[in-house]
Design a protein around this motif. Structure first.
Motif, PDB file in Angstrom:
ATOM      1  N   SER A  96      13.715 -28.701 -11.101  1.00  0.00           N
ATOM      2  CA  SER A  96      14.993 -28.245 -11.641  1.00  0.00           C
ATOM      3  C   SER A  96      15.415 -26.898 -11.070  1.00  0.00           C
ATOM      4  O   SER A  96      16.610 -26.564 -11.067  1.00  0.00           O
ATOM      5  CB  SER A  96      14.910 -28.133 -13.166  1.00  0.00           C
ATOM      6  OG  SER A  96      14.054 -27.061 -13.547  1.00  0.00           O
ATOM      7  N   ALA A  97      14.433 -26.103 -10.610  1.00  0.00           N
ATOM      8  CA  ALA A  97      14.703 -24.763 -10.067  1.00  0.00           C
ATOM      9  C   ALA A  97      15.387 -23.862 -11.083  1.00  0.00           C
ATOM     10  O   ALA A  97      16.072 -22.907 -10.720  1.00  0.00           O
ATOM     11  CB  ALA A  97      15.542 -24.858  -8.793  1.00  0.00           C
ATOM     12  N   LYS A  98      15.220 -24.161 -12.373  1.00  0.00           N
ATOM     13  CA  LYS A  98      15.833 -23.356 -13.431  1.00  0.00           C
ATOM     14  C   LYS A  98      14.838 -22.323 -13.951  1.00  0.00           C
ATOM     15  O   LYS A  98      13.635 -22.426 -13.689  1.00  0.00           O
ATOM     16  CB  LYS A  98      16.306 -24.263 -14.565  1.00  0.00           C
ATOM     17  CG  LYS A  98      17.469 -25.176 -14.182  1.00  0.00           C
ATOM     18  CD  LYS A  98      17.951 -25.987 -15.361  1.00  0.00           C
ATOM     19  CE  LYS A  98      19.133 -26.872 -14.983  1.00  0.00           C
ATOM     20  NZ  LYS A  98      20.309 -26.063 -14.596  1.00  0.00           N
ATOM     21  N   PRO A  99      15.319 -21.316 -14.684  1.00  0.00           N
ATOM     22  CA  PRO A  99      14.408 -20.343 -15.290  1.00  0.00           C
ATOM     23  C   PRO A  99      13.379 -21.031 -16.182  1.00  0.00           C
ATOM     24  O   PRO A  99      13.559 -22.180 -16.612  1.00  0.00           O
ATOM     25  CB  PRO A  99      15.343 -19.438 -16.098  1.00  0.00           C
ATOM     26  CG  PRO A  99      16.673 -19.577 -15.436  1.00  0.00           C
ATOM     27  CD  PRO A  99      16.738 -20.984 -14.947  1.00  0.00           C
ATOM     28  N   ASP A 102      14.421 -22.809 -19.511  1.00  0.00           N
ATOM     29  CA  ASP A 102      15.201 -24.028 -19.272  1.00  0.00           C
ATOM     30  C   ASP A 102      14.318 -25.133 -18.698  1.00  0.00           C
ATOM     31  O   ASP A 102      14.457 -26.309 -19.062  1.00  0.00           O
ATOM     32  CB  ASP A 102      16.366 -23.738 -18.325  1.00  0.00           C
ATOM     33  CG  ASP A 102      17.408 -22.837 -18.952  1.00  0.00           C
ATOM     34  OD1 ASP A 102      17.522 -22.841 -20.200  1.00  0.00           O
ATOM     35  OD2 ASP A 102      18.110 -22.126 -18.208  1.00  0.00           O
ATOM     36  N   ALA A 103      13.422 -24.759 -17.799  1.00  0.00           N
ATOM     37  CA  ALA A 103      12.526 -25.759 -17.213  1.00  0.00           C
ATOM     38  C   ALA A 103      11.607 -26.363 -18.271  1.00  0.00           C
ATOM     39  O   ALA A 103      11.381 -27.577 -18.296  1.00  0.00           O
ATOM     40  CB  ALA A 103      11.706 -25.126 -16.096  1.00  0.00           C
ATOM     41  N   ILE A 106      13.529 -28.844 -20.271  1.00  0.00           N
ATOM     42  CA  ILE A 106      13.667 -30.106 -19.533  1.00  0.00           C
ATOM     43  C   ILE A 106      12.388 -30.927 -19.658  1.00  0.00           C
ATOM     44  O   ILE A 106      12.425 -32.150 -19.846  1.00  0.00           O
ATOM     45  CB  ILE A 106      13.986 -29.815 -18.056  1.00  0.00           C
ATOM     46  CG1 ILE A 106      15.409 -29.264 -17.924  1.00  0.00           C
ATOM     47  CG2 ILE A 106      13.828 -31.067 -17.197  1.00  0.00           C
ATOM     48  CD1 ILE A 106      15.746 -28.750 -16.540  1.00  0.00           C
ATOM     49  N   ARG A 233       5.873 -20.247 -12.374  1.00  0.00           N
ATOM     50  CA  ARG A 233       7.188 -20.780 -12.726  1.00  0.00           C
ATOM     51  C   ARG A 233       7.429 -20.821 -14.231  1.00  0.00           C
ATOM     52  O   ARG A 233       8.522 -20.525 -14.707  1.00  0.00           O
ATOM     53  CB  ARG A 233       7.357 -22.197 -12.151  1.00  0.00           C
ATOM     54  CG  ARG A 233       7.661 -22.212 -10.690  1.00  0.00           C
ATOM     55  CD  ARG A 233       9.140 -21.888 -10.394  1.00  0.00           C
ATOM     56  NE  ARG A 233       9.993 -23.021 -10.768  1.00  0.00           N
ATOM     57  CZ  ARG A 233      10.807 -23.039 -11.789  1.00  0.00           C
ATOM     58  NH1 ARG A 233      10.915 -22.005 -12.583  1.00  0.00           N
ATOM     59  NH2 ARG A 233      11.559 -24.101 -12.036  1.00  0.00           N
TER      60      ARG A 233
END
Length: 260
Positions: A96-99, A102-103, A106, A233
């Protein structure tokens, strides 16, 4: 509270890492420590079940492809697919490459995204392809691969539960087992599994004994790379990450066993 017995750790390992009918009698940090140290034992039993089914099908006249599929299916069945689900969720979170927050959100969703689907597809294809190659050579090679890969997969969980590895969330399985295993004990368990993989591969030949040990070493190396990336991450580990580590180690060990 009474002192944790070895049986408590074994029950914790089988009750949380397999679908076998084992009741977890204690759910605390001490029991989790014993359970994660016993994780490779749960992997050994899982691998033996997989090898038994694959070998039985081969002896009954089934082809190597069917034996390979059945062997790959047993660990999935004995974990109710939780490790594969964790792999897919981890892939979705990373992809997702999200913070981090947020990851992690998901990853908690019940559906599987495109990154998860693609990752599952290629991982399962790789596992079946290797097992097919090994069963085609001999049923014993396929059986040894099933045992080594399943044990290496759970060894990756022992090492991921070592002290110094933080949980990404304050709740869940990841938080329950994160950091419970002393680093020295984790390395001791790893040494035992590496030697065991070499020993179980001896009937195939001296070169295969070395390959069996190398398969475990490289498998935990691949899992360690994923672990460190997930900690960067997500800020730590989750139950999904543990599942992803197990499948990564299993697949990496199989690939090594297919080489040469």
């Amino acid at each position: 509270m009474s002192r944790t017995s070895p049986a408590d750790g074994i029950r914790f390992a089988f009750g949380t890492l397999t679908a076998l009918p084992v009741r977890v009698t204690r759910w605390d940090r001490e029991a989790a420590r014993g359970g994660m140290q016993c994780a490779p034992l749960a992997g050994l039993v899982t691998g033996l079940c997989a090898a038994a089914l694959g070998g039985a099908l081969t002896l009954l006249g089934a082809g190597p492809l069917l034996a390979a599929v059945a062997t790959a299916a047993v660990p999935a069945a004995l974990t109710r697919g939780l490790h594969l689900d964790g792999l897919a969720d981890t892939a979705d979170g990373l992809g997702s490459a999200k913070p981090a927050d947020d990851a992690l959100r998901i990853m908690k969703q019940s559906d599987i995204g495109p990154f998860g689907v693609i990752t599952l597809l290629f991982v399962l294809l790789a596992q079946v392809a290797v097992l097919f190659q090994l069963y085609e050579a001999s049923w014993l090679r396929g059986a040894v691969a099933a045992v080594v890969s399943a044990t290496a997969a759970r060894l990756a969980l022992t090492l991921a539960a070592r002290d110094g590895v933080p949980p990404a969330r304050p709740e869940g399985l990841g938080a329950a087992v994160a950091g419970v295993v002393p680093r020295g004990r984790a390395l001791g368990v790893a040494a035992v599994v590496v030697c065991g993989a070499a020993a179980v591969s001896v009937p195939l030949g001296a070169a295969d004994a070395v390959r069996g040990a190398a398969a475990v070493v490289l498998a935990i190396g691949a899992a360690e790379l994923l672990l460190r990336h997930c900690v960067r991450r997500f800020g730590g580990v989750t139950g999904d990450v543990f599942g992803g580590l197990a499948e990564t180690a299993a697949t990496a060990s199989l690939v090594v066993l297919a080489l040469g």
